[in-house]
Design a protein around this motif. Sequence first.
Motif, PDB file in Angstrom:
ATOM      1  N   TYR A  94       0.838  -1.524   0.360  1.00 17.37           N
ATOM      2  CA  TYR A  94      -0.465   0.212   0.246  1.00 17.37           C
ATOM      3  C   TYR A  94       0.990   1.243   0.261  1.00 17.37           C
ATOM      4  N   THR A  95       1.671   1.215   0.268  1.00 22.43           N
ATOM      5  CA  THR A  95       3.224   2.537   0.423  1.00 22.43           C
ATOM      6  C   THR A  95       3.279   2.620  -0.496  1.00 22.43           C
ATOM      7  N   LYS A  96       3.333   1.145  -1.903  1.00 25.47           N
ATOM      8  CA  LYS A  96       4.191   1.679  -3.354  1.00 25.47           C
ATOM      9  C   LYS A  96       2.711   2.129  -4.469  1.00 25.47           C
ATOM     10  N   THR A 158       6.991   3.482  -8.927  1.00 24.59           N
ATOM     11  CA  THR A 158       6.561   2.235  -7.936  1.00 24.59           C
ATOM     12  C   THR A 158       5.556   1.359  -8.210  1.00 24.59           C
ATOM     13  N   LEU A 159       5.066   0.992  -9.484  1.00 20.93           N
ATOM     14  CA  LEU A 159       3.641   0.355  -9.665  1.00 20.93           C
ATOM     15  C   LEU A 159       4.366  -1.168  -9.837  1.00 20.93           C
ATOM     16  N   PRO A 160       5.088  -1.172 -10.357  1.00 22.12           N
ATOM     17  CA  PRO A 160       5.930  -2.757 -10.553  1.00 22.12           C
ATOM     18  C   PRO A 160       6.686  -3.329  -9.130  1.00 22.12           C
ATOM     19  N   ALA A 161       6.908  -2.303  -7.937  1.00 24.26           N
ATOM     20  CA  ALA A 161       6.823  -3.014  -7.408  1.00 24.26           C
ATOM     21  C   ALA A 161       5.310  -2.948  -6.271  1.00 24.26           C
ATOM     22  N   ALA A 166       1.780  -7.177  -4.127  1.00 19.76           N
ATOM     23  CA  ALA A 166       0.258  -7.490  -3.717  1.00 19.76           C
ATOM     24  C   ALA A 166       0.946  -8.925  -4.482  1.00 19.76           C
ATOM     25  N   LEU A 167       1.120  -9.289  -5.387  1.00 14.37           N
ATOM     26  CA  LEU A 167       1.102 -10.370  -5.713  1.00 14.37           C
ATOM     27  C   LEU A 167       1.949 -11.656  -4.390  1.00 14.37           C
ATOM     28  N   LEU A 168       2.959 -11.205  -3.467  1.00 12.43           N
ATOM     29  CA  LEU A 168       3.737 -11.651  -2.904  1.00 12.43           C
ATOM     30  C   LEU A 168       2.591 -12.144  -2.195  1.00 12.43           C
ATOM     31  N   THR A 169       2.292 -10.944  -1.451  1.00 10.84           N
ATOM     32  CA  THR A 169       1.470 -11.299  -0.874  1.00 10.84           C
ATOM     33  C   THR A 169      -0.275 -11.440  -0.998  1.00 10.84           C
ATOM     34  N   GLY A 170      -0.884 -11.824  -2.004  1.00  7.07           N
ATOM     35  CA  GLY A 170      -1.377 -13.099  -2.274  1.00  7.07           C
ATOM     36  C   GLY A 170      -1.577 -14.006  -2.000  1.00  7.07           C
ATOM     37  N   VAL A 171      -0.517 -14.498  -1.715  1.00  7.59           N
ATOM     38  CA  VAL A 171       0.271 -15.860  -1.624  1.00  7.59           C
ATOM     39  C   VAL A 171       0.275 -16.529  -0.284  1.00  7.59           C
ATOM     40  N   PHE A 172      -0.132 -14.931   0.645  1.00 11.12           N
ATOM     41  CA  PHE A 172      -0.349 -14.841   2.414  1.00 11.12           C
ATOM     42  C   PHE A 172      -1.641 -14.794   1.926  1.00 11.12           C
TER      43      PHE A 172
END
Length: 300
Positions: A94-96, A158-161, A166-172
């Motif tokens: 959310y900061t990115k 900052t969009l790619p980051a 977000a993708l990694l967060t979705g895994v969690f």
Amino acid sequence: MSDWLISLEGTEAGHQLALILAVSAAFLHAVFGALQKGRHDPWLTRGAIDFSYALMAAPFALFVVPWPEPYMWPIFFGAFVIHVAYKVLQAFAYTKGSYTVVYPVVRGTGPLFAVIGAYLIFDETFSLVQWLGVGVLLAGIFGLAVYNLIFLQAERATLPAALMLALLTGVFVALYTTYDAYGIRATADPFTFLAWFFLIDGLVMPPIAVLKYRKMAYPPALPPLMLRGFIGGLVAFASFGSIMLATRLDKVGEAAVLRETSTVFAALIGWLVLKETVGPRRIALMALIAVGAVIVELGG
């Protein structure tokens, strides 16, 4: 109430209640995400929310619900680790990136891995029609992400980051959905799991938020921040509590997919409340998400 809920497990009434709980969790989770992304720094907001729901959960955990069985403490520790990792990644994301960019990717990654996890752990299977619904839903969610990547002009640097986080967060998200379902099924009383989960889960982010607050050159006023935290704590109880109960009453995979209609609610909140731009293409993609969720439910 615990006995009544347990009596509904595996019944048609339990399936219908799980459906209502999962859709309710979808709307409330979108509200929860907007609260974290909104007016204040995401780290401060999350700290205020966690402090609030831990404080509210404490009397129920200590004095109302039955105490957890001894074998539940390692399960609580596992849930604690997974949720801390999820919250840290979410705050960084959310900061990115903006809310309508980050949220669809987080929620789109979750159901696919949650369905796979439900198959491996709970031996749940989806019909071909339900897999079609999952595909339609994911097409809508990741279509939103691709659209943002191509056309969004703000936050380009900052969009790619933001998308990777977000993708990694979705895994969690998938990991905690499956793990929490295992945890709430492991104890005799589901409200014991919920009360102790919220108490334990709220211990880490408040100290981090305090440290961050002290380092700020211009920290925000505490009363509005704590009010947002209190509201967020109530929403968290309703949102996370609903989805956990749904996974105890019925299939974990179906509940996980239905909850991801939260992306539709999130886009509407981003547009109406946070004043983020939502054009006709994104509206069409949101409709695709809703259609996918309906297919999953009807195909069951």
